[in-house]
Design an enzyme around this catalytic site. Structure first.
Site: not given
Length: 490
Positions: A119, A184
């Site tokens: 991400d 994350e």
């Protein structure tokens, strides 16, 4: 002439066959670097912004692509469900699953577990990017795009390294496991619980854990063995039930902003010294042996100062700058919510303001104890102001520092691999920032954890014009291949 060509061909064939297996892998990586850049371009194009609910489908698509890539290498994959996320407006959306992959189960080989995330932080060209952040653009030897360095590039580099072994029909010298997540950048929601749940199954055969979610300090490659923790605080002061006009009420009320500024000013002095009593009591003592590690690091304070565009640093010597950047706690004031911050003038007395500050923790500081110290101190300072206003301190989040044993075998393997690929010794460094997953994995699994970064010092992660150099991307792929070979021999 034909005889000479035949002899030359035989010599070339012999040289190719006689070159060590790892050298063949490294050459293969060099020969296929354009393919690797194209793969990164495809990944960067996916706008996997975990903090944007509107992009959740893209985030899930990204994690599914990673899973399929591991399957194409012959690995098995579980897409571990993390459930749902409730947004502030009450809407429920699914959390992206976590890839738990496995490649090889030979009981005679060690098992290395690789962590990464796919991400990214939000990015828009109007934010000040020189190029479209979701179109990988190569310029002056750099690959620009959101996620190029943090962390899609490193994740792909691991997969490319594995693919190189397989393309040459070389048996992987280790078993591999993978943990790839896609939240994350938004706090890794649900991951800690999953890791605890899988500790006695997925992690039971793991020997070493490697993370490549960090960067270099200079032009030299590094191995990272420690990061600071983080406690983020809110301090709220309320003086009225609604905002007030300073012409009508100024000079008659105890203003919330005045109290808050006084509180924030009491936290740290102009030399960067934290004024909260007892904060340094639990800081692990600095040994002379450890200080020598900092002396050997290649770092120029003048270059550092010029890069960030300031005229003076809080400390002068290289060692002191690095120690206060990595090894000692620091306090930073980040902002004030509720205050007028727009352009022009506005004569408002805000009814409620919230100051935001953080403290970076080092071994052996405890977030809970620090919370008590901060709260007690600010309550005392506020009481001394004799203000009738209401004040509240809240610890928004807290995480401990992480420190590894850099004498572990995988650090030896990391140093050997670095020397093999780059021809220099890796610098042993810490990070001033916080990578919670490093401590979580070490604490949960009790396994050796190492940060093996390939990102450059100026990659502008989380900022405009994020990049990774082609050299770091390709040589980083070689580094991962060399690490796999080296760790298998220890």
């Amino acid at each position: 002439m034909e005889l000479m060509l035949a002899v030359f061909s035989l010599l070339f064939l012999f040289a190719t066959q006689a070159s060590p297996p790892l050298d063949q892998v490294l050459k293969y990586i060099d020969d296929h670097q354009d393919d690797y850049v194209q793969h990164l371009k495809e990944w960067v194009a996916i706008q996997s912004e975990s903090g944007s609910p509107a992009k959740r489908d893209d985030v899930i698509q990204m994690i599914q692509i990673v899973g399929e890539r591991i399957k194409s290498l012959g690995g098995s994959v579980e897409l571990a469900d993390l459930g749902n996320e409730e947004l502030p407006n009450g809407r429920i959306i699914p959390l992206p699953p976590v890839v738990l992959g496995e490649l090889g189960k030979d009981p005679n080989k060690i098992t290395v577990c690789i962590y990464g995330h796919v991400d990214v932080q939000p990015a828009r060209i109007e934010d000040g990017w020189a190029t479209d952040p979701y179109v990988l653009t190569e310029k002056d030897g750099n690959l620009y795009g959101r996620g190029a360095s943090d962390d899609k590039g490193p994740v792909l580099a691991w997969l490319h390294a594995i693919e190189a072994f397989q393309a040459l029909k070389q048996e992987l010298p280790v078993n591999l496991k993978f943990i790839f997540e896609a939240m994350e950048e938004s706090g890794s929601k649900g991951l800690n619980e999953l890791l605890s749940e899988k500790n006695e199954t997925f992690f039971s055969s793991v020997d070493y854990i490697v993370i490549s979610d960090s960067g270099w300090l200079s032009e030299k490659p590094v191995l990272t063995y420690g990061t600071r923790g983080l406690c983020y605080f809110f301090v709220e002061v309320k003086c009225a039930k609604q905002d007030l006009h300073s012409g009508l009420y100024g000079g008659t009320v105890h203003e919330a902003m005045t109290d808050l500024i006084g509180l924030l000013d009491s936290l740290v002095n102009s030399s960067g010294h934290i004024l909260i009593p007892g904060i340094n009591v639990d800081v692990a003592p600095l040994t002379e042996e450890e200080r020598l590690l900092y002396k050997a690091i290649e770092f120029n304070p003048e270059d550092f100062k010029n890069t960030i565009g300031t005229t003076e640093l809080l400390h002068e010597s290289k060692e002191d700058v690095l120690l206060h950047r990595w090894r000692f706690p620091s306090l930073s004031i980040h902002g004030i919510e509720g205050a007028f911050s727009g352009p022009g003038a506005k004569t408002v007395i805000p009814a409620k303001v919230t100051g935001k500050f953080s403290i970076r923790l080092v071994p052996d500081m405890d977030p809970e104890k620090l919370n008590n110290q901060v709260t007690t101190y600010l309550n005392r300072v506020f009481a001394e102001r004799r203000s009738p206003n209401k004040m509240q301190v809240t610890l928004k989040s807290g995480s401990r520092a992480w420190i590894a044993r850099f004498t572990d075998k995988q650090y030896v393997a990391g140093r050997r691999a670095t020397n093999k690929v780059f021809g220099v010794d890796a610098e042993m460094i810490r990070e001033g920032g916080t990578i919670p997953i490093a401590r979580t994995l070490q604490h949960t699994t009790q396994k050796s954890v190492m940060l093996l970064p390939i990102g450059g010092a100026g990659d502008a992660i989380h900022s405009q014009n994020e990049k990774i150099s082609r050299g770091n991307y390709i040589n980083g792929t070689k580094l991962f291949a060399a690490y796999i070979a080296e760790i298998s021999q220890l």
